[in-house]
Design a protein around this motif. Structure first.
Motif, mmCIF file in Angstrom:
data_model
loop_
_atom_site.group_PDB
_atom_site.id
_atom_site.type_symbol
_atom_site.label_atom_id
_atom_site.label_comp_id
_atom_site.label_asym_id
_atom_site.label_seq_id
_atom_site.Cartn_x
_atom_site.Cartn_y
_atom_site.Cartn_z
ATOM 1 N N ALA A 128 1.085 4.024 -2.949
ATOM 2 C CA ALA A 128 0.684 5.296 -2.782
ATOM 3 C C ALA A 128 1.876 6.270 -3.191
ATOM 4 N N THR A 139 -4.565 4.522 -2.371
ATOM 5 C CA THR A 139 -4.832 3.155 -2.815
ATOM 6 C C THR A 139 -6.344 3.096 -2.884
ATOM 7 N N GLY A 163 -3.626 2.909 1.805
ATOM 8 C CA GLY A 163 -2.393 3.464 1.270
ATOM 9 C C GLY A 163 -2.660 5.032 1.100
ATOM 10 N N GLY A 217 1.333 3.046 4.556
ATOM 11 C CA GLY A 217 0.516 1.946 4.207
ATOM 12 C C GLY A 217 0.084 1.445 5.581
ATOM 13 N N ALA A 264 -4.019 5.502 8.529
ATOM 14 C CA ALA A 264 -3.030 6.193 7.676
ATOM 15 C C ALA A 264 -3.071 7.689 7.825
ATOM 16 N N LYS A 276 0.676 -1.191 -0.025
ATOM 17 C CA LYS A 276 -0.004 0.113 0.005
ATOM 18 C C LYS A 276 0.839 1.220 -0.047
ATOM 19 N N ALA A 277 1.879 1.077 0.926
ATOM 20 C CA ALA A 277 2.813 2.243 0.812
ATOM 21 C C ALA A 277 3.609 2.231 -0.468
#
Lengths: 140, 140, 140, 140
Positions: C65, C72, C102, C116, C129, C61-62
């Protein structure tokens, strides 16, 4: 926050110009890859006649040289059975490339990217990668 | 049913504190990874200046040390052509890392996790990993 | 040459502090990952009780992003059959993650990294987040 | 340090006994996989006639159920276009399996492992997985 210097696409093309000229001079069509200082791809070119397998290998050489801030042929020298570095050549799914032909690109002592050549002998690949750097440093 | 002991996130941070202090002392910014006894990641830190490629390598060293309950440099010693261990460095898609710098973390003779360092020479990585363990055992 | 701004490890820890505090407040132990602006991992923490599978998912996710400079959950909205974006969720070996949680980290309109979260519902992951980003922007 | 409860190999065989008995009863030879609470494989059995492709799928179902502490069919229900969970099915290189047939194994409210079945319809796989859990809980 950290400030980072990174090759631009124009810088990448300068590096490639130098490498391509040398490749033509020695008569070996090459795959040429340029990464930024974070090891992400900026530019790639397969000269007419460059090897298909070298498309990945050139990228992995540039990835390794920038990401580890070390020439791939220096890893090659150290990556011998009995040396504690041995085994590094299979790291990151094999993307950590220890075949000669990948060089970090340094400006003012700082790594700002990487260049990877593939299709010739490692010696030829190294020669063309160095020609790319020489051309870049002389003309940027 | 089996009862298992495992590093907590606080334990992981103790290990990292010790490794980071040694990395600063020797002047090499490192990637530091801590896994639990099942080889799953608990903690990761890339010190400012740590190598991009070392992010994966540090994790794989910790993965190997915990999962195989063996220091990666011991695998390195055995992983030589002619020895039946040779080839282990390509196992698990290359995640089984035989480069020095991964150590199992033991408490009362039981492996409870792993620590992996990367960015320096294997010797430097090993020194910092050991410093992490020493700090953890002294302060937990 | 290009100049780029990037999260430092201290910035990454600020982001994590904010996300962790919110995770504790809602009672869901989380995996928290921070990448730099080039989508390379800087920091990871699995809170005690965070899910094993979320260790990879939080990182992806990180990665997404920061690398795509897009949350995300915005990819999720677009990733529907009949929309030309559909299929993006299998890109990069599945690392391009379209599950909510994310977020790109922006400073002065520039993406300098990604955060994320994973282990809760996507809504909970997104909330934590965002809490990380709020804490970072208020305290950096 | 954290204390964790985990299935033993004897527990894994109890789970498998129950699942295999149900598979025979319904006349569908199955692949049966058991993971520990960290999602690592403890036991695998392909009954004579079980599908080759199911060897991986059964493992991924057990991996997902234990690692995410959630039945794979519940992921399946949520993993629909327009839902923020959509896309989870391609995570972790596709190992996060949202096909019905993976169940977490719980003892006293704690996830201690996972069971994954594959070769039948998802409904048959789920039925056999549940039979494994019922047999385990009644006989351990």
């Amino acid at each position: 926050m950290i400030q980072v210097n990174r090759l631009s696409i124009d810088d990448a093309k300068l590096l490639t110009d130098g490498a391509r000229a040398k490749a033509r001079e020695i008569g070996v069509p090459m795959c040429i890859a340029i990464t930024d200082e974070s090891a992400n791809l900026i530019y790639f070119e397969r000269m007419d006649g460059g090897k298909v397998t070298s498309a990945i290998i050139a990228q992995d050489k540039a990835f390794t040289a920038a990401g580890a801030r070390k020439a791939t042929h220096l890893y090659n020298q150290a990556c011998q059975p009995g040396n504690l570095v041995f085994g590094i050549h299979t790291a990151i799914g094999g993307r950590l490339c220890v075949v000669g032909g990948g060089l970090p690109v340094e400006v003012d002592g700082e790594v700002v990217g990487g260049i990877g050549l593939s299709s010739g002998t490692p010696q030829q690949d190294m020669e063309c990668a160095q020609a790319g750097i020489d051309h870049f440093l002389a003309n940027r």
